[in-house]
Write an enzyme that holds these catalytic residues in place. Structure first.
Site, PDB file in Angstrom:
ATOM      1  CD  GLU A 167      -1.712  -2.377   0.903  1.00  0.00           C
ATOM      2  OE1 GLU A 167      -0.936  -2.893   1.738  1.00  0.00           O
ATOM      3  OE2 GLU A 167      -2.141  -2.973  -0.091  1.00  0.00           O
TER       4      GLU A 167
ATOM      5  CG  ASN B 158      -1.783  -4.970  -3.235  1.00  0.00           C
ATOM      6  OD1 ASN B 158      -1.256  -5.496  -2.264  1.00  0.00           O
ATOM      7  ND2 ASN B 158      -1.831  -3.672  -3.391  1.00  0.00           N
TER       8      ASN B 158
ATOM      9  CG  ASP C   1      -5.573  -4.777  -1.589  1.00  0.00           C
ATOM     10  OD1 ASP C   1      -4.395  -5.052  -1.869  1.00  0.00           O
ATOM     11  OD2 ASP C   1      -6.029  -4.844  -0.441  1.00  0.00           O
TER      12      ASP C   1
END
Lengths: 613, 640, 319, 171
Positions: free
Chosen positions: A214, A298, A340
């Site tokens: 992230e 991801n 994601d």
């Protein structure tokens, strides 16, 4: 183990494998009645590696990631009398996702940040501490941990305990004394890297990966020499073939994964450098094929419009040689991932006897909502079946291996797409499933979450989040946010399920006596019948359970069950981090689905050990 | 039927007339004193106030325009800067549209329509006062906000999302949306008033096909107002809700649509042009007829053209949105509609030319303005045909070409006739004559200045100058034409100042006008200049379209009670007398209600508590307004 | 001056021809009306002088009918003219959508107050991202995909095509077939806030060879700094304030809320046409953007004089 | 009519002028004081940001651009970083404290943005952050963004700005 092994060998399962392989196109409904046969490689391996039954030396018990223990003292008949033997408070009120290890008469646990390691002497009464190690990680690492400051456990090998710290150190301790043997720094907190995974030790190599998908981190799996802590090799998940350790041995099954430097050319210029694909799930190993299996997370940012292309090698699975890390095959669960859908979920390895001969299989319940059965020798998808509610895709094309996305559910910048199911945590997130060779069923703790999502321009600033989606999660159909289910992988069908109000964020454990253990986020620890799913026993713990339950035989010969309570993780961060439940986008949108959690449990951190009276 | 219609007056009624006049004066007496100022509901007074207010706003809008022209006179000018410039053009556009053009046309209607149809006043005098005060409060609020740096800055059509909560922080656009909502409330009230006045208070005998064209124009306009204004009120209320409450009408991220705003706005915005321009056509008709000394050629086509314009006017809003990339077929339809609306305008121009062609022309100043109107308006109309064509529109849309076009249409089509109308009706309004030489000088200067200012803008637009830019680079070559336009703006200013001087001079020392200085045809010229508060001593009745020329001044209505504020209600079509209705007298409540409305709308910008507050205030005001009248003022007069 | 009447593309040519049709027709109508008005005026005046100016309440019926017939004739004539114009408009409209294959895809994203331009390539990694400058090859249709990042903007290149709005939440398209090589001015035509005035888009129509050379050059990552000044500048750029908003491909600066600066030195203009690109202008822009473009979302960098020199040096090397 | 409207004008000008002023090139009136760690004034210079709708909305834009929203979430509900809309502060909620947190960073993961953001933008961010917990005047608070609906905190916390005393750090 001998008993259970025999039991396993006599088990016949749901579908013939030949029919499975050729019949998948017709879908699971057409599957034939069970005639095939599945054999646990873990079962065969156990004697070879000399592990005594009754121990729990690896987070998943074995290299095949089964979380199956042959212990059978605690039975469906007597489990109702299970009671707390002893507890230990860690003094840390964050998400406790780790699995304790039991080696000989010692139990090792690693806590969330600040990553203490406690060793308990099981011969002494009530978990007397043997030693404690303080890792003293950098405080600022907390600020780049996307989903609570968790740690998923340690690894034991040859008198050493290995674990990762949040600030990117892998540390080896002397198992007897807790002395630090070596300490290798592997990543940069300033670039957003953290480490939360449980290492796996294979052939003297400690395998660790990074977290931070992230934050525009470039993912990798690194092998360290277990003796010296030196880096043996590092395989990146993005970038040129040389970085990904793709060489002549690389033979992916599907044409879409073949080509030169796909890790560069399936990205906008230079975006692979900040493209995610981190490695923070569990690694599996098949000694016979000598292959490691692990998923890549991801691609970054979540906003897919900023990374046109397939975004190799993210959201997929690699098979590698442990010796030099060279890739053997790769398969991408979610090409150009839109939601994601990390591909890091663990792979359970099992063998099946078929009329056409034995097949080496790999079971993987992906975030994208499909339970995959792969031929783990070559990466071919044998079946992919929905195990949760899915609106984002319409199945997997078994000729190309590609997931068929639903165009209307593709997120766009400046536009809210509704009813994306499963939501970003997927039908199943990291919470590991268990596989029992006795029932030949997978026990899957999973989520039933959907979300509304709007794409936003993600701005890359090194060391800060790189997401670009505004998300509001909500319960999926039925209103229950979690499900615990038993799944027949070859029959590609659900056998039973339990609707849980909250996401089942803990791991699962299955025993030789057909007991399944798991915990819920409101603090209930449950034992259910592995064949029927009937609830046999439960206990209320002081905080929600997001840890991985284990079982072991104590020096006193009794069977024990141990689990961490301590709510947290992405799903539970709302409680320990005191997030504001009025902001639906808090914790990347998870808070919207967990508004009631602060009322249902409280933060804590306690190790519970149960046994029969 | 409760009244008698006499065909001739009694010859020996001098003393009776004097008594009648005394009683009427007493009944319709204007309020006096400071408090009386706020109670007055007489339509001539309210209309005069409205006219003056509108022209004050016209002047303010003009000053803003001049400041903008100064900023644009040179390339890379930093005289004003973007923030202030944006506020200026927004307030300029909003002022001219909402605070000048519509109110001034309605004010002329409020003043003239009752006179022309032979009524004593408008149908709802209190509503009339309420409309005025609402408008005044709205206008003052806009300017207060401009002077406190809260001037709206997103253009007079305030496209979302630029005017939405994220991109227009603060209260600037809230001010704009509330001002629009409640000035349109005022326009709606006045429109209702004019419609009822026209349909129900006409002099006996004035069937619909005998109505003066100006009354027709105001009637059609009022109907357009009733259909168009709710669209913009809805749009601005949605905008206010989006901004203040957090709704998502125009938020495309969650399923709202910025194009919805454009549809709603232009569904009002295009008819708005005709709302402004149809009354002006009515004025032109009055002037042409009077100064041609003959009936208009083609009364029926003229009326039909007005009605056709009103209908077509609602069918072409999409030509403001061609650049948004709508479907081709739809564009074809709206192109056709936009082109075809030139036909009714053309018919009227042909009729006027035909009338002049066979008339006995008196070249007074009002007629000069009409000539100016024709020349300018035809240019504006033809450039309008150009922007109706999708390909051409895609080039000139949102450029100075469109700025030129809309000023040719609005100044040419509305302000020139209005100035002509002011010159024409000034004697009626004030009892004084304007100076003809100054009037003609004023015309020449405004005409020249106007064309100098706006003609170059056509070229600028074609050469690539977008609208609403506060500056431009020297290399663009826009400099010389912009300088010319700025010079032209000052010539235009000079022309308007001459007109103003003429007005002031006439007010101070103008020649006495008498009731009918132009030998006109319509009823308003049969009463004193300025008219008495009761207007008609005896309500007239008519038998033709040109009553004063047809020599039937002696037909009057008898039997009305002069001691009550009575009006004669007639049938909508043929104006046959129906019954007598008694109007309410002066009242403070319209003002208080307007203040309550204003307070509610303004407070709403700052707190949602304004809604309950407004409900409470509104209830109090309505109770006061409709408090039963004393028994000596019966609602329906019983006649013996 | 250039503009809509100096067409350099098939589309703009069609529009300009149509415009001239409308213009000459309009001029004819205008002249006819004015002549009629003047004649009417002269006749009416003469009649007034001859017959006095008493009002004539009931005109002669036959004369009235003649007038009405004249009005009818004029009306019919205008209807015919308008229908002619309508047909011309629809026929002309066909040409502005013309779309011979294969078009060159270009994505234009409008921001407050600058243009982001993307040229997708055969592979994802061939994507070219640039800003505030549109390059098009002559003789090939470019299919522009238009999006807005914040408010409504409108892309207008008068020499090449009519305008098209860029609307948040909608994707609009615009086809251009440029015919003549040259530099043309583009501009945002829909009011989009404070710096609407300084949101220009210079457009370069180039020969196909030059265009593909340009595209190839743009596909290369930014050159590594080659001088000590440039190296210092690169460090300041990637560690300092610049990297909060801008990208230079191949470095740590990968932010995307401001224009991509990978090849900023190859561009002719700075800040969406606000000023020509020269080291001096760049330095002025970096030290006080708000003076040159008040309200722009580029803040003053707060760098020292020598740091500014280094950054200007570095950016100047990004060709 | 004139007297009341003049009065109204006077009132509104007092309320409106500062609230809507947009100055694009901000001086940094407070930077020197912050650098010298002096107590900040509560009057005009702070008001220049905290009582100005434009400054608050610029802060909202920067909150997204500079990735504050990444950790503290779009609505300020928190995630990787602590929530900002709940009115509880680890390091003090006075404007100067928030400013210091942004400029210098905080040990548990808040990066130091001081060298990368001009001071006036930092103050704009401070203004926006304070608006998240409803501490600013209602008439300068930003409206909903043109984005997914988030909604305001349901309970308005005290309008009073906390003093600059840092609170004891949370365990």
């Amino acid at each position: 183990m001998q008993a259970s092994s025999r039991a396993a060998e006599t088990l016949f399962i749901a579908a013939t494998l030949g029919l499975l392989v050729f019949g998948c196109h017709r879908g699971p409904a057409d599957a034939e009645p069970p005639t095939g046969r599945v054999v646990l490689i873990g079962g065969r391996l156990a004697p070879a590696s000399g592990v005594e039954d009754g121990e729990w030396r690896k987070v998943a018990k074995d290299d095949a990631n089964t979380r199956f223990s042959g212990l059978a003292t605690i039975t469906p008949g007597n489990v109702a009398t299970l009671r707390v033997a002893w507890t230990f408070k860690t003094g840390i009120a964050r998400g406790h996702e780790a699995a304790p290890l039991v080696v000989g008469s010692t139990m090792y646990v690693v806590t969330p940040f600040p990553n203490r390691v406690h060793a308990f002497d099981l011969k002494a009464p009530n978990g007397t501490p043997k030693w404690t190690y303080e890792a003293h990680p950098e405080a600022r690492a907390q600020g780049v941990a996307c989903c609570d400051v968790v740690n998923r456990g340690a690894a034991y090998d040859d008198g050493r305990v290995f674990f990762n710290t949040l600030d990117d150190h892998t540390i080896a301790l002397d198992a007897a004394t807790g002395r630090e043997l070596w300490n290798t720094k592997l990543g940069e907190v300033a670039r957003g890297e953290t480490m939360t995974m449980a290492p796996l030790v294979v052939k003297g190599r400690v395998l660790v990966g990074n977290s931070g998908g992230e934050l525009g981190v470039r993912g990798w799996l690194t092998a360290l020499d277990a003796r010296t802590g030196e880096i043996a090799w590092r395989a990146y998940s993005t970038g040129p073939d040389a970085d990904v350790l793709i060489g002549a041995a690389f033979k992916p099954y599907y044409a879409g994964d073949r080509g030169v430097d796909l890790g560069v050319h399936s990205w906008p210029p230079e975006r692979w450098k900040i493209g995610g694909g981190t490695v923070w799930g569990f690694v599996s190993y098949d000694p016979e094929l000598d292959l490691l299996y692990y998923g890549t997370a991801n691609p970054g940012p979540w906003n897919n419009e900023q990374r046109v292309g397939d975004n190799k090698w993210t959201s997929g699975i690699f098979a590698r040689r442990p010796a030099d890390g060279s890739a053997v095959w790769f398969y991408q669960w979610s090409p150009h991932d839109l939601y994601d859908y990390d591909g890091v979920n663990e792979s359970v390895l099992a063998d099946a006897d078929t009329p056409n001969g034995p097949r080496k299989l790999l079971f993987h319940a992906d975030r994208n909502g499909y339970l995959y059965v792969l031929d783990r020798a070559n990466g071919q998808v044998l079946s992919a079946t929905q195990f949760g509610h899915v609106t984002t895709s319409r199945g997997v094309d078994l000729t190309t291996g590609r997931l068929n996305y639903v165009a209307e559910k593709q997120p766009h910048v400046g536009q809210t797409v509704h009813d994306i199911c499963p939501g970003s945590p997927g039908a199943k997130d990291w919470q590991p499933m268990a596989f029992s060779p006795k029932t030949a069923l997978l026990y899957i703790p999973h989520n039933n979450l959907c979300q509304d999502e709007e794409g936003m321009q993600a701005n890359y600033i090194a060391g800060t989040p790189f997401v670009g989606e505004a998300i509001k999660m909500r319960p999926g159909p039925g209103g229950n946010r979690g499900v615990f289910s038993a799944w027949d992988p070859l029959g590609a069908r659900e056998v039973w399920h339990i609707d849980e109000d909250l996401p089942v964020w803990s791991g699962a454990l299955v025993t030789g006596s057909n007991l399944v253990f798991y915990g819920t986020m409101d603090g209930t620890f449950k034992a259910v019948d592995a064949k029927t799913g009937a609830l046999l026993w439960h206990a209320e713990l002081d905080s929600g359970v997001v840890g991985q339950p284990i079982t072991y035989r104590g020096p006193d010969g009794k069977q024990y069950v141990a689990v961490f309570s301590g709510v947290g993780g992405w799903a539970g961060a709302v409680v320990p981090a005191k997030l504001d439940v009025t902001d639906p986008t808090a914790a990347l949108g998870f808070v919207n689905a967990m508004r009631d959690l602060p009322q249902r449990t409280r933060a804590g951190g306690t190790l519970y050990v149960f046994t029969l009276p | 039927m409760t009244s008698t219609v006499a065909t001739e007056s009694t010859p020996d009624s001098r003393s009776e007339d004097a008594r009648l006049e005394r009683e009427l004066t007493d009944t319709w007496r204007l309020c006096r004193g400071f408090a009386g100022w706020f109670c007055e509901t007489n339509h001539t007074v309210i209309a005069r106030r409205m006219l003056v207010t509108a022209f004050v706003f016209f002047a303010l809008g003009g000053v803003e325009a001049l400041l903008m022209r100064l900023e644009l006179a040179r390339p890379d000018n930093h005289f004003i800067g973007p923030d202030r410039y944006d506020q200026l053009f927004t307030v300029h556009g909003s002022t001219m549209m909402f605070l000048f053009a519509v109110p001034v046309m309605q004010a002329m209607g409020i003043y003239l329509v009752p006179l022309m149809v032979g009524a004593r006043t408008v149908a709802f005098p209190r509503l009339n006062a309420y409309a005025y005060y609402t408008y005044l409060i709205g206008g003052v609020f806009l300017y207060v906000s401009l002077f406190t740096d809260t001037g709206p800055d997103t253009g007079w059509f305030s496209y979302v999302p630029l005017s939405g909560p994220q991109f227009s922080p603060g209260k600037r656009v809230d001010v704009w949306s509330q001002v629009v909502t409640f000035t349109e409330l005022s326009a709606l009230s006045t429109a209702a008033n004019l419609i009822v006045t026209t349909l129900k208070l006409r002099a006996p005998g004035m069937a619909l096909n005998r109505m003066p064209l100006f009354v027709w124009a105001e009637l059609v306009t009022s109907f357009m107002v009733i259909f168009a204004m709710p669209a913009v009120m809805l749009a601005t209320m949605c905008l206010a809700l989006d901004r203040l409450v957090g709704t998502h009408f125009f938020n495309s991220a969650v399923g709202g649509d910025p194009l919805l705003w454009q549809h709603l706005f232009w569904f009002f915005g295009h008819p708005e042009v005709y709302i402004i321009f149809l009354p002006a056509l009515g004025m032109v008709s009055s002037i042409v007829v009077t100064f041609s000394r003959r009936p208009v050629v083609g009364y029926l086509p003229m009326v039909l053209s007005l009605v056709a314009t009103a209908f077509l006017g609602f069918g072409l809003w999409v030509h403001h949105m061609f650049a948004t990339g709508l479907a081709e077929l739809g564009q074809g339809f709206f192109t056709a509609a936009s082109i075809m609306i030139a036909i009714p305008s053309g018919v009227q121009i042909f009729c006027w030319i035909a009338t002049l062609w066979s008339g006995r022309l008196v070249l007074a100043t009002p007629l000069w303005f009409v000539f100016g109107f024709v020349a300018i308006f035809v240019v504006g109309g033809l450039s309008g045909v150009m922007v109706a064509s999708v390909p051409i529109d895609l080039q000139v849309h949102d450029t100075f070409f469109v700025v030129a076009h809309l000023h040719y249409v609005l100044i040419g089509g509305a302000v020139f006739p209005l100035l002509g109308g002011i010159h024409y009706w000034f004697p009626k309004l004030t009892g004084r004559m304007l100076d003809e030489r100054l009037g003609k000088a004023g015309f020449v200067l405004t005409f020249t200045g106007f064309n100098l200012t706006f003609f170059p803008m056509h070229l600028l637009g074609l050469h690539g100058m977008p609208r609403r830019i506060y500056t431009y680079r020297a290399a663009t070559g826009f400099g010389p034409l912009n300088l010319l336009a700025t010079v032209g703006a000052f010539v235009l200013l000079a022309g308007l100042l001459v007109v103003l001087t003429n007005v002031v001079r006439a007010l101070l020392s103008g020649r006495d006008a008498g009731p009918d200085p132009w030998q006109s045809d319509t009823l308003e010229w049969s009463v004193a200049s300025p008219p008495a508060p009761y207007v008609y001593e005896h309500l007239p009745c008519v038998a033709g379209r040109y009553p004063l020329w047809e020599g039937i001044r002696d037909c009057v209505v008898e039997g009305m009670d002069p001691r009550q504020r009575q009006v004669l209600v007639t049938a909508a079509l043929d104006a046959a007398p129906d019954h007598v209705y008694v109007l309410p007298g002066p009242s403070i409540w319209p003002l208080l209600s307007a203040v309550a409305t204003g307070v509610t709308f303004i407070t709403m910008i700052f707190t949602p508590w304004a809604v309950p507050l407004g409900l409470a205030l509104g209830t109090v005001c309505l109770v006061g307004w409709f408090w039963p009248r004393p028994p000596h003022e019966p609602l329906l007069a019983e006649q013996p | 001056m250039t503009g809509a009447l100096d067409p350099a593309s098939t589309q703009a040519l069609a529009i300009s021809i149509l415009w001239w049709v409308f213009f000459w027709t309009g001029l004819f109508v205008f002249a006819a009306v004015l002549v009629a008005l003047v004649v009417a005026c002269v006749r009416g005046r003469r009649r007034a002088r001859r017959e006095g100016s008493a009002a004539e309440a009931v005109p002669e019926r036959s004369l009235e009918q003649r007038r009405e017939r004249a009005v009818l004739a004029a009306t019919v004539l205008s209807v015919v003219i308008l229908i002619g114009l309508l047909v011309a408009s629809i026929v002309g409209g066909r040409y502005i959508y013309g779309n011979p294959s294969p078009p060159l895809p270009v994505k234009v994203i409008a921001h407050q107050w600058w243009w982001e331009i993307q040229y997708p390539g055969p592979r994802s990694s061939d994507l070219v991202v640039t800003a505030n400058e549109l390059h098009l090859p002559a003789g090939r249709t470019a299919e522009l995909e238009l999006q807005a990042a914040d408010v409504i903007h409108s892309l207008w290149i008068p020499n090449l095509q009519g305008k098209r709005d860029l609307i948040p939440g909608h994707t609009t398209r615009l086809s251009i077939l440029p015919e003549r090589v040259g530099r043309y001015d583009g501009h945002c035509a829909e009011f989009c806030g404070l710096e609407h005035a300084r949101m220009e888009l210079p457009v370069f129509v180039e020969s196909p060879e030059r265009f593909s050379a340009w595209l190839t050059a743009q596909r290369r990552p930014a050159p590594a700094p080659s001088t000590p000044e440039a190296e210092r500048g690169a460090r300041i750029f990637t560690k300092g304030p610049c990297a909060m908003c801008h990208t230079v491909t191949g470095t740590d600066a990968a932010a995307s809320v401001g224009p991509d600066l990978t090849h900023v030195a190859s561009r002719a203009w700075l800040a969406a046409g606000a000023l020509p690109n020269s080291p001096r202008n760049l330095r002025a822009w970096l030290s006080d953007p708000q003076r040159l473009k008040p309200g722009s979302q580029m803040p003053p960098t707060g760098l020292s004089e020598s740091e500014l020199d280094d950054v200007v040096h570095y950016l100047g090397s990004l060709r | 009519m004139r007297a009341p409207s003049l009065l109204l004008l006077a009132l509104l000008s007092a309320a409106g002028c500062r609230r809507e002023r947009r100055s694009f090139s901000e001086p940094s009136p407070l930077q020197a004081r912050v650098e010298r760690a002096e107590p900040l004034p509560s009057g005009e210079p702070l008001s220049h940001f905290l009582d100005n709708a434009w400054a608050v909305s610029e802060g909202a834009r920067l909150f997204g651009w500079y990735n504050c929203a990444g950790c503290h979430s779009l609505g300020g509900g928190g995630g990787m970083g602590p929530p900002l809309r709940d009115g509880a502060w680890r390091y003090g909620g006075a404007p100067a404290d928030v400013h210091r947190s942004i400029v210098e960073g905080r040990p548990n993961g808040m990066p130091a943005f001081g060298p990368r953001i001009p001071d006036y933008q930092t103050w704009q961010l401070v203004a926006y952050v304070l608006s998240l917990s409803g501490r600013l005047r209602l008439d300068v608070e930003p409206g909903r963004p043109e984005a997914i609906a988030i909604g305001k905190p349901p309970v308005m916390v005290s309008k009073k700005l906390p003093s600059a005393e840092p609170l004891p750090e949370a365990p």
